[in-house]
Design a protein around this motif. Structure first.
Motif, PDB file in Angstrom:
ATOM      1  N   THR A  95      10.814  23.662 -19.547  1.00  0.00           N
ATOM      2  CA  THR A  95       9.484  23.699 -18.950  1.00  0.00           C
ATOM      3  C   THR A  95       9.515  23.027 -17.573  1.00  0.00           C
ATOM      4  O   THR A  95      10.013  21.909 -17.442  1.00  0.00           O
ATOM      5  N   PRO A  96       8.972  23.667 -16.529  1.00  0.00           N
ATOM      6  CA  PRO A  96       8.953  23.069 -15.184  1.00  0.00           C
ATOM      7  C   PRO A  96       7.888  21.979 -15.087  1.00  0.00           C
ATOM      8  O   PRO A  96       6.781  22.190 -14.587  1.00  0.00           O
ATOM      9  N   VAL A  97       8.249  20.808 -15.558  1.00  0.00           N
ATOM     10  CA  VAL A  97       7.291  19.709 -15.721  1.00  0.00           C
ATOM     11  C   VAL A  97       6.602  19.316 -14.421  1.00  0.00           C
ATOM     12  O   VAL A  97       5.362  19.244 -14.366  1.00  0.00           O
ATOM     13  N   PRO A  98       7.334  18.997 -13.338  1.00  0.00           N
ATOM     14  CA  PRO A  98       6.626  18.574 -12.114  1.00  0.00           C
ATOM     15  C   PRO A  98       5.649  19.628 -11.598  1.00  0.00           C
ATOM     16  O   PRO A  98       4.597  19.286 -11.043  1.00  0.00           O
ATOM     17  N   GLU A  99       5.977  20.886 -11.794  1.00  0.00           N
ATOM     18  CA  GLU A  99       5.103  21.961 -11.328  1.00  0.00           C
ATOM     19  C   GLU A  99       3.746  21.895 -12.036  1.00  0.00           C
ATOM     20  O   GLU A  99       2.684  21.942 -11.388  1.00  0.00           O
ATOM     21  N   TYR A 100       3.763  21.768 -13.365  1.00  0.00           N
ATOM     22  CA  TYR A 100       2.462  21.772 -14.039  1.00  0.00           C
ATOM     23  C   TYR A 100       1.737  20.443 -13.872  1.00  0.00           C
ATOM     24  O   TYR A 100       0.502  20.397 -13.899  1.00  0.00           O
ATOM     25  N   VAL A 137       1.634  27.847 -17.000  1.00  0.00           N
ATOM     26  CA  VAL A 137       3.022  27.466 -16.717  1.00  0.00           C
ATOM     27  C   VAL A 137       3.688  26.979 -18.004  1.00  0.00           C
ATOM     28  O   VAL A 137       4.825  27.327 -18.319  1.00  0.00           O
ATOM     29  N   ASN A 138       2.972  26.190 -18.779  1.00  0.00           N
ATOM     30  CA  ASN A 138       3.478  25.713 -20.056  1.00  0.00           C
ATOM     31  C   ASN A 138       3.625  26.852 -21.060  1.00  0.00           C
ATOM     32  O   ASN A 138       4.630  26.949 -21.763  1.00  0.00           O
TER      33      ASN A 138
END
Length: 596
Positions: A26-31, A46-47
């Motif tokens: 999961t692209p954590v900083p993005e969300y 995103v999640n």
């Protein structure tokens, strides 16, 4: 050292420690940035694309991302990544119009056995491609262990219904709930193009010590008992309860017992406290509710009076380690300890159980009676049968099951199209400069000095009185925003352009963590020692440039870089740039899965 190949997708992916540690990537900083901008629905999607169950995981995830969080290297506590996921889920708008819908059938039929997280992840990725999916489960509703084993005070049923519904409502999915599969051969005989087995690890381990048979009426297998509570077949327990085991299931058992009448509830574990498999926060939650955890006690016998359980006897042990670090538990010689009890919950582990799979259909099993499954493709020794989740590799957790389902879906799609299942599609990578001016960035690079926020809890008297009353209340929008500011934006990478560098060392002077060094090249072990701040974390890379005009190289320790952008702000020639790196892992659904 050789110059770093920053074109390799894995290089900067690994620098985003939270995303690298997440099984679903999961692209954590993005969300987190989207939450900070109050774009909750975008953050949710995103999640959803990455981990399928944002609302569920925002309450129950085992959080492999958090120990990896870079924030934990500059202060004690990582960003509350998991709880921020819940902020997105709790504050989103109606997102159903963003979800994919099933196109016309492509003529392929897939059986999904077990309606848990692995099978649902397969369904989410294959339904938008036109596959006709038949989802079997013996229970009346989907969710598998999410619904049966996680107590409602941790995960409300409305959240399960919502996120399972998002999947089964895509279209092309026939749910056969309440239909137990007793023979895999019978499913094969129905002529499915592929079969996915995601039945979990449904059998709890028992304990064989004196008194077990005689006192059986009040000795319960933990996961079965939790399931009976979830489906309202059980609504009470004795006043004095012992829970055996040190994992998350044991923590759920003891906390559930407190809500069903257990006044004197103990968790008793054979290992030490720090060696328990339960997540640290699960242990904290249990102790917060007044449940003691007793360690280094090995069960010896159940005590009973004419078949009525009265207590348990334990032997005190201590841990001893040999020269190779292997542990063994040895008796201390102290007197046995006896604890009175009315009920015992056995939560000492889970096992797979495949009595319904015939052994003459071509499936190979290993010495642990587990199916032989390729760890990448999830294909079994029968080419059109795939396994995932706990059924494939033993008990883990929801996020691992999701990752397995996504990979299995890719394999099933390839298999049905006659492609090599070992051919894994590459991720989609985008990288873009964050420059808006000489000293301005399109991301907030200020480092917050705030400490991790505590999640507010419901009043304990109210929480313990109602088993369906959710204990954690979650962050509100204001606190959620404050927590987002602790993120260090690890996906905004420092990119170095050697031809522009004049070796003025301005970046070295400004760096708050001394992670940049201009020095002579050398072997990695030697170079790591010679950096301005020695790079001791061997699991994280050193960014090494090509030789500069003086013959030196630039070496940057990715482990402690804060991604603050000060190097790029100070550089007089623009040799440093801050570029946002976004990697979107491949899914079988392809572009259909990217609708936002």
């Amino acid at each position: 050292m050789s110059p770093t190949d920053i074109d390799n997708p894995d290089y900067f992916h690994k620098v985003v420690d939270c995303q690298w540690a997440c099984p679903a990537h999961t692209p954590v900083p993005e969300y987190i940035r989207l939450i900070a901008a109050q774009r909750y629905s975008d953050a949710y999607m995103v999640n959803w694309q990455s981990n399928v169950f944002p609302g569920i995981l925002g309450r129950t995830c085992d959080r492999p991302c958090e120990p990896a969080c870079r924030r934990g290297r500059v202060e004690e506590e990582p960003v509350a990544i998991c709880r921020l996921k819940r902020v997105a889920a709790d504050n989103k708008d109606d997102i159903r119009d963003r979800l994919p819908t099933a196109p016309a059938s492509n003529g392929k039929r897939i059986a999904l056995i077990g309606a848990g997280p692995a099978s649902l992840a397969v369904a989410r990725d294959l339904a938008p491609l036109g596959y006709q999916l038949v989802l079997y489960d013996s229970e009346p509703r989907g969710g598998g262990m999410i619904r049966s084993q996680i107590p409602r005070f941790r995960l409300p049923e409305t959240v399960i219904d919502e996120e399972v519904g998002y999947i089964v409502d895509i279209g092309g999915i026939e749910t056969r709930y309440g239909q137990r599969i007793d023979s895999l051969r019978s499913v094969i005989d129905e002529g499915y193009d592929a079969i996915f087995v995601g039945t979990g690890a449904p059998r709890g381990r028992d304990i064989d010590i004196p008194g077990r048979a005689e006192a059986a009426a009040n000795i319960h297998i933990g996961i079965d008992w939790l399931s009976n509570v979830s489906f309202e077949h059980t609504d009470r327990i004795g006043r004095r309860v012992i829970v055996l085991g040190g994992g998350n299931t044991a923590m759920d058992c003891c906390r559930t017992s407190r809500r069903l009448g257990g006044e004197d509830v103990k968790v008793i574990v054979r290992s030490g406290f720090d060696e328990m498999k339960a997540s640290p926060w699960e242990k904290e939650d249990a102790m917060h509710e007044g449940i003691p955890i007793l360690n280094f006690l090995v069960p010896k016998a159940f005590l009973h009076d004419n078949g009525k359980l009265t207590g348990m006897v334990f032997e005190k042990v201590a841990a001893q380690y040999d020269d190779d670090g292997r542990r063994r538990l040895v008796p201390t010689g102290e007197p046995d300890q006896t604890f009175a009890c009315d009920d015992v919950l056995v939560a000492i582990g889970q096992e797979n159980s495949f009595p319904w799979i015939e052994r003459d259909i071509g499936l190979d099993f290993d010495r642990w009676d587990m199916p032989v499954v390729d760890p990448v493709t999830h294909q079994s020794t029968v080419p059109n049968i795939f396994f995932g989740g706990d059924a494939a590799f033993g008990p883990k957790n929801i996020i691992w099951a999701v990752a397995h389902g996504q990979q299995a879906a890719i394999s099933i799609d390839h298999f049905c199209k006659g492609r090599d299942v070992a051919d894994r599609p590459p991720p989609m990578v985008t990288i873009g400069s964050q420059k808006m001016g000489i000293h301005e960035w399109s991301y907030d690079n200020e480092i917050s000095l705030e400490e991790r926020r505590k999640v507010p809890l419901r009043d304990q008297v109210i929480a313990l009185a109602d088993i369906r009353s959710e204990v954690e209340l979650g962050f509100d929008r204001a606190v959620g925003y404050e927590e987002t500011q602790r993120c260090l934006n690890c996906d905004v990478q420092t990119v170095f352009a050697e031809p522009l560098c004049i070796e003025c060392d301005a970046c070295v002077d400004i760096c708050p963590t001394d992670c940049i060094t201009f020095t002579e090249n050398g072997p990695e072990a030697d170079l790591r020692r010679r950096l301005s701040a020695p790079a001791t974390n061997l699991d994280q890379e050193i960014y090494v440039s090509t030789p500069l005009k003086t013959g030196r190289i630039m070496a940057k320790d990715e482990d402690v870089c804060l991604h603050c952008g000060l190097c790029a702000e100070r550089c007089p020639t623009g040799a440093w740039d801050m570029r946002k790196y976004l990697i979107d892992m491949a899914h079988a659904a392809g572009e259909a899965g990217h609708q936002q």
